[in-house]
Design a protein around this motif. Structure first.
Motif, mmCIF file in Angstrom:
data_model
loop_
_atom_site.group_PDB
_atom_site.id
_atom_site.type_symbol
_atom_site.label_atom_id
_atom_site.label_comp_id
_atom_site.label_asym_id
_atom_site.label_seq_id
_atom_site.Cartn_x
_atom_site.Cartn_y
_atom_site.Cartn_z
ATOM 1 N N ASN A 1 26.845 -2.990 -75.410
ATOM 2 C CA ASN A 1 28.131 -3.474 -75.933
ATOM 3 C C ASN A 1 29.198 -2.389 -75.843
ATOM 4 O O ASN A 1 30.351 -2.673 -75.506
ATOM 5 C CB ASN A 1 27.989 -3.954 -77.375
ATOM 6 C CG ASN A 1 27.242 -5.274 -77.468
ATOM 7 O OD1 ASN A 1 27.194 -6.026 -76.506
ATOM 8 N ND2 ASN A 1 26.650 -5.545 -78.608
ATOM 9 N N VAL B 1 30.246 -2.118 -72.195
ATOM 10 C CA VAL B 1 31.114 -3.245 -71.816
ATOM 11 C C VAL B 1 32.504 -3.063 -72.413
ATOM 12 O O VAL B 1 33.525 -3.253 -71.733
ATOM 13 C CB VAL B 1 30.481 -4.580 -72.262
ATOM 14 C CG1 VAL B 1 31.470 -5.725 -72.163
ATOM 15 C CG2 VAL B 1 29.237 -4.887 -71.429
ATOM 16 N N THR B 2 32.566 -2.693 -73.686
ATOM 17 C CA THR B 2 33.856 -2.484 -74.342
ATOM 18 C C THR B 2 34.629 -1.363 -73.661
ATOM 19 O O THR B 2 35.827 -1.484 -73.402
ATOM 20 C CB THR B 2 33.650 -2.150 -75.835
ATOM 21 O OG1 THR B 2 32.894 -3.198 -76.434
ATOM 22 C CG2 THR B 2 34.961 -1.990 -76.558
ATOM 23 N N ALA C 1 34.272 -0.338 -70.571
ATOM 24 C CA ALA C 1 34.691 -0.806 -69.243
ATOM 25 C C ALA C 1 35.905 -1.717 -69.348
ATOM 26 O O ALA C 1 36.832 -1.629 -68.526
ATOM 27 C CB ALA C 1 33.533 -1.527 -68.560
ATOM 28 N N GLN C 2 35.927 -2.576 -70.357
ATOM 29 C CA GLN C 2 37.075 -3.462 -70.549
ATOM 30 C C GLN C 2 38.331 -2.659 -70.876
ATOM 31 O O GLN C 2 39.405 -2.932 -70.342
ATOM 32 C CB GLN C 2 36.787 -4.473 -71.661
ATOM 33 C CG GLN C 2 35.794 -5.545 -71.263
ATOM 34 C CD GLN C 2 35.413 -6.451 -72.432
ATOM 35 O OE1 GLN C 2 35.621 -6.111 -73.591
ATOM 36 N NE2 GLN C 2 34.846 -7.604 -72.123
ATOM 37 N N LYS C 3 38.182 -1.650 -71.743
ATOM 38 C CA LYS C 3 39.332 -0.814 -72.080
ATOM 39 C C LYS C 3 39.829 -0.066 -70.846
ATOM 40 O O LYS C 3 41.035 0.008 -70.597
ATOM 41 C CB LYS C 3 38.970 0.183 -73.186
ATOM 42 C CG LYS C 3 38.837 -0.443 -74.549
ATOM 43 C CD LYS C 3 38.459 0.585 -75.593
ATOM 44 C CE LYS C 3 38.254 -0.044 -76.953
ATOM 45 N NZ LYS C 3 37.820 0.935 -77.961
ATOM 46 N N ALA D 1 39.421 -0.897 -67.727
ATOM 47 C CA ALA D 1 40.032 -1.856 -66.799
ATOM 48 C C ALA D 1 41.435 -2.228 -67.266
ATOM 49 O O ALA D 1 42.358 -2.331 -66.450
ATOM 50 C CB ALA D 1 39.158 -3.107 -66.683
ATOM 51 N N ALA D 2 41.614 -2.425 -68.571
ATOM 52 C CA ALA D 2 42.934 -2.771 -69.097
ATOM 53 C C ALA D 2 43.917 -1.626 -68.861
ATOM 54 O O ALA D 2 45.057 -1.845 -68.439
ATOM 55 C CB ALA D 2 42.839 -3.092 -70.592
ATOM 56 N N SER E 1 44.716 -1.472 -65.155
ATOM 57 C CA SER E 1 45.607 -2.558 -64.735
ATOM 58 C C SER E 1 47.033 -2.296 -65.208
ATOM 59 O O SER E 1 47.991 -2.544 -64.480
ATOM 60 C CB SER E 1 45.105 -3.907 -65.253
ATOM 61 O OG SER E 1 45.200 -3.976 -66.657
#
Length: 167
Positions: A80, A83-84, A86-88, A90-91, A94
């Motif tokens: 988790n 994943v968190t 990686a999401q941060k 990626a955000a 971007s």
């Protein structure tokens, strides 16, 4: 009298029977009960040892199960977190890409506006030069000859047509 003998107690026979009973009890106890008790005690000890071993194995299995469950929880938490993260990431990436693209677009727009303004100034300067040249030609023609009204109208029309071609 014979009936009395069957029912009566003979002291020597009674003592012999009691001695016989004690001898039999001693022999049975020594040769039968002791080995049987020893064997039963060995079996009881072996059963107790097996129960103890089974309890130890069960405790070890419970400990391993607890450790496995804890490892699974840790792995889930770590997954988790990954994943968190990686999401941060990626955000953030971007947002950086969008900002970079916006900056590039603004730079391209500014350059284009600058180029347009430069081309406009260049065109205006060229038109001024041409108008100046045409005015000089007209002045030269006017000086060379006396202009009649028809010639004057022709020169103006010619000037307007030349200006129209230049623009």
């Amino acid at each position: 009298m014979q009936v009395q003998e069957l029912v009566g107690i003979v002291p020597w026979t009674f003592v012999a029977q009691i001695c016989n009973l004690f001898i039999q009890m001693y022999l049975i106890k020594r040769f039968l009960f002791k080995p049987i008790n020893e064997m039963l005690e060995k079996r009881r000890a072996m059963a107790d040892a097996q129960i103890t071993d089974a309890q130890k194995v069960k405790e070890e299995a419970d400990a391993m199960k607890q450790e496995y469950e804890q490892n699974m929880l840790d792995a889930k938490d770590k997954a988790n977190q990954i994943v968190t993260s990686a999401q941060k990431t990626a955000a953030i990436q971007s947002e950086e890409i969008l900002k970079e693209a916006a900056d590039q677009a603004a730079a391209i727009k500014a350059k284009a506006e600058k180029d347009i303004a430069q081309e406009k100034r260049k065109a205006v300067n060229e038109v001024k030069n041409e108008i100046g040249g045409i005015a000089m030609e007209i002045a030269g023609k006017v000086i060379q000859r006396e202009i009649s009204e028809e010639d004057h109208a022709k020169l103006i029309d010619e000037f307007i047509s030349n200006v129209g071609e230049a623009s």
